[in-house]
Scaffold this motif. Structure first.
Motif, short mmCIF file in Angstrom:
data_model
loop_
_atom_site.label_atom_id
_atom_site.label_comp_id
_atom_site.label_asym_id
_atom_site.label_seq_id
_atom_site.Cartn_x
_atom_site.Cartn_y
_atom_site.Cartn_z
N GLY A 119 38.73 31.55 -20.66
CA GLY A 119 39.94 30.88 -20.16
C GLY A 119 40.68 31.74 -19.16
N ALA A 120 40.81 33.04 -19.46
CA ALA A 120 41.50 33.95 -18.55
C ALA A 120 40.73 34.08 -17.24
N ALA A 121 39.41 34.18 -17.34
CA ALA A 121 38.58 34.27 -16.13
C ALA A 121 38.72 33.01 -15.28
N ARG A 122 38.79 31.87 -15.94
CA ARG A 122 38.96 30.61 -15.21
C ARG A 122 40.25 30.63 -14.39
N VAL A 123 41.34 31.12 -14.98
CA VAL A 123 42.63 31.18 -14.27
C VAL A 123 42.52 32.07 -13.04
N LEU A 124 41.92 33.24 -13.19
CA LEU A 124 41.84 34.18 -12.07
C LEU A 124 40.91 33.66 -10.98
N LEU A 125 39.85 33.01 -11.36
CA LEU A 125 38.96 32.43 -10.34
C LEU A 125 39.65 31.30 -9.59
N ALA A 126 40.41 30.48 -10.31
CA ALA A 126 41.09 29.35 -9.66
C ALA A 126 42.21 29.82 -8.75
#
Length: 463
Positions: free
Chosen positions: A21-28
């Motif tokens: 979830g955290a990785a998703r935020v940073l990628l987005a």
């Protein structure tokens, strides 16, 4: 009733879900050169946000973490300042206020060294950058050396610290001063209420607040406070962003800002050593700043550090989390550390009882659990407290806080900030530094599980 701090650490599967979830935020939120704090509310690059974001990004991509910091220092002014916003020219002007046409950095800041080809704000934010750079380097020293990462950043970071220790020592007491509440990072803190009383707000019809398009008014600064922020920024611009020799309506020495400068000086000493430079001047400055912090901002009666209003040359009688953040400073006198730990656990902040420490004293007259920096808990300041607890050997308390922060991050969709009692999500969601620091806490928790030990004091810059 069981406290959130007493819940077990996230199981491996839950940790994996949280990491994804955290990785998703940073990628987005990645733009190709840097990371926006959020796509709607904050569509540009923010200075201390990028420093915290890079700390988390190093666990996903060291190269991208390096790029985060490199893009920020690429907008540095010739006088050494790192601006608090680097504007993306592709973003419409009405998407955020104050926008580039308000700051007019390339023209109004020309005499103070603003870059000609990049529009920025003219103010600064807390100096987390050298600490961030050292942590990014430490994540993969070989990759860092191959790209010459530290040698390219060292001179710029040293100039940044020279600016803060030179032109920004407005009180001539050895500490850096902020000339706008936004510079302290804790924009709407009750600590600024007194000094802001001197400031005549800008007329509301002269600007339009874009933040209310994305946030609830009850969670954002009031129109009166915002009008004062605009006035201060406009006056600073109209004085061509000059520091020394100017009479500032707002000039404050902030303990969080200066504690971060101290820890970053320690980090800069390590960077100097790694690049073949002499670390002595950074070690010397860190010691001098620590002495000045204690001499000018420590309040024995409150058992914590307070902000100093330089216009009236007096301590501001408001207790915010900024006064606890100096726990991150190595070498504080033991009696001060003990007092800070007692204050953190006391009725004002209730650390160890509530999920995360509030941004302002629970018992203070201005406490508001949902309004920006006037009570809500923030992940970056609690991440700093977690480091401070470890710095001074409080590993059990640090482990509890880390577990609580991870629980809250997953439950609140990586919110900008949360209610300090319930961890209810407040502000914008998918906030980049919340996601980034979650990744850092997860990595530290995993490392502790693998090694069977917790990290202790390492001169303020443990990896």
């Amino acid at each position: 009733m069981t406290s959130l701090l007493e819940t077990p650490a996230p199981a491996a599967a839950d940790g994996l879900t949280l990491r994804r979830g955290a990785a998703r935020v940073l990628l987005a939120n990645w733009t190709g050169t840097s990371t926006v704090p959020s796509r709607g509310l904050y569509p540009h690059q923010w200075s201390w946000d990028s420093a915290f974001i890079a700390i988390g990004l190093r666990h996903l991509s060291v190269r991208r973490a390096q790029r985060e910091l490199e893009s920020l220092v690429g907008a540095q002014w010739a006088d050494g300042r790192l601006p608090h916003i680097v504007f993306n020219p592709a973003v419409p002007l009405d998407a955020y206020f104050p926008s580039p046409d308000f700051w007019r950095s390339s023209s109004a800041g020309a005499t103070t060294g603003a870059p000609a080809g990049t529009e920025t704000s003219g103010i600064v934010q807390p100096p987390v950058h050298a600490l961030s750079a050292w942590l990014v380097h430490s994540a993969d020293p070989e990759a860092s050396r191959r790209r010459g990462f530290l040698p390219r950043l060292y001179g710029r970071l040293a100039a940044w610290h020279d600016y803060l220790a030179g032109p920004r020592d407005l009180g001539s007491g050895g500490l850096a001063a902020v000339v706008h509440p936004w510079e302290a990072g804790m924009d709407n803190s009750p600590c600024w209420d007194g000094p802001l009383q001197r400031v005549e707000p800008s007329v509301p019809s002269s600007y339009r607040r874009a933040d209310l398009d994305h946030g609830q008014p009850a969670e954002r600064p009031t129109d009166l406070d915002y009008g004062r922020y605009v006035r201060l920024a406009g006056d600073y611009r109209d004085r061509f962003y000059a520091d020394s020799g100017e009479k500032h309506a707002f000039a404050v020495e902030d303990p969080c800002f200066n504690a971060l400068l101290i820890v970053s000086e320690h980090a800069l000493a390590q960077i100097a050593t790694a690049t073949g430079a002499d670390p002595a001047r950074h070690e010397r400055r860190a010691a001098q700043l620590t002495d000045a912090l204690v001499a000018r901002l420590w309040s024995p009666a409150e058992g914590m550090f307070l902000c100093r209003d330089l216009v009236g040359d007096e301590l501001i009688p408001e207790r915010s989390i900024a006064g606890l953040v100096p726990l991150i400073v190595p070498g504080l006198p033991r009696d001060l550390v003990d007092a800070l730990l007692g204050t953190a656990a006391g009725t004002g902040f209730r650390l160890g009882e509530v999920p995360m420490a509030p941004s302002y004293d629970f018992t203070g007259n201005a406490f508001d659990g949902s309004r920006y920096w006037r009570g809500p808990a923030w992940f970056n300041t609690n991440w700093l407290l977690e480091r401070g607890l470890r710095e001074h050997g409080q590993t059990r308390e640090a482990d509890r806080l880390r577990t609580s922060m991870l629980t809250a991050a997953g439950a609140c969709d990586f919110a900008e900030y949360v209610d300090p009692l319930t961890s209810q999500a407040l502000g914008t969601r998918d906030f980049a530094w919340t996601a980034a620091l979650t990744l850092d806490l997860l990595a530290a928790a995993q490392s502790s599980e693998v090694t069977g030990r917790t990290t202790g004091p390492t001169n303020g810059v443990r990896t």
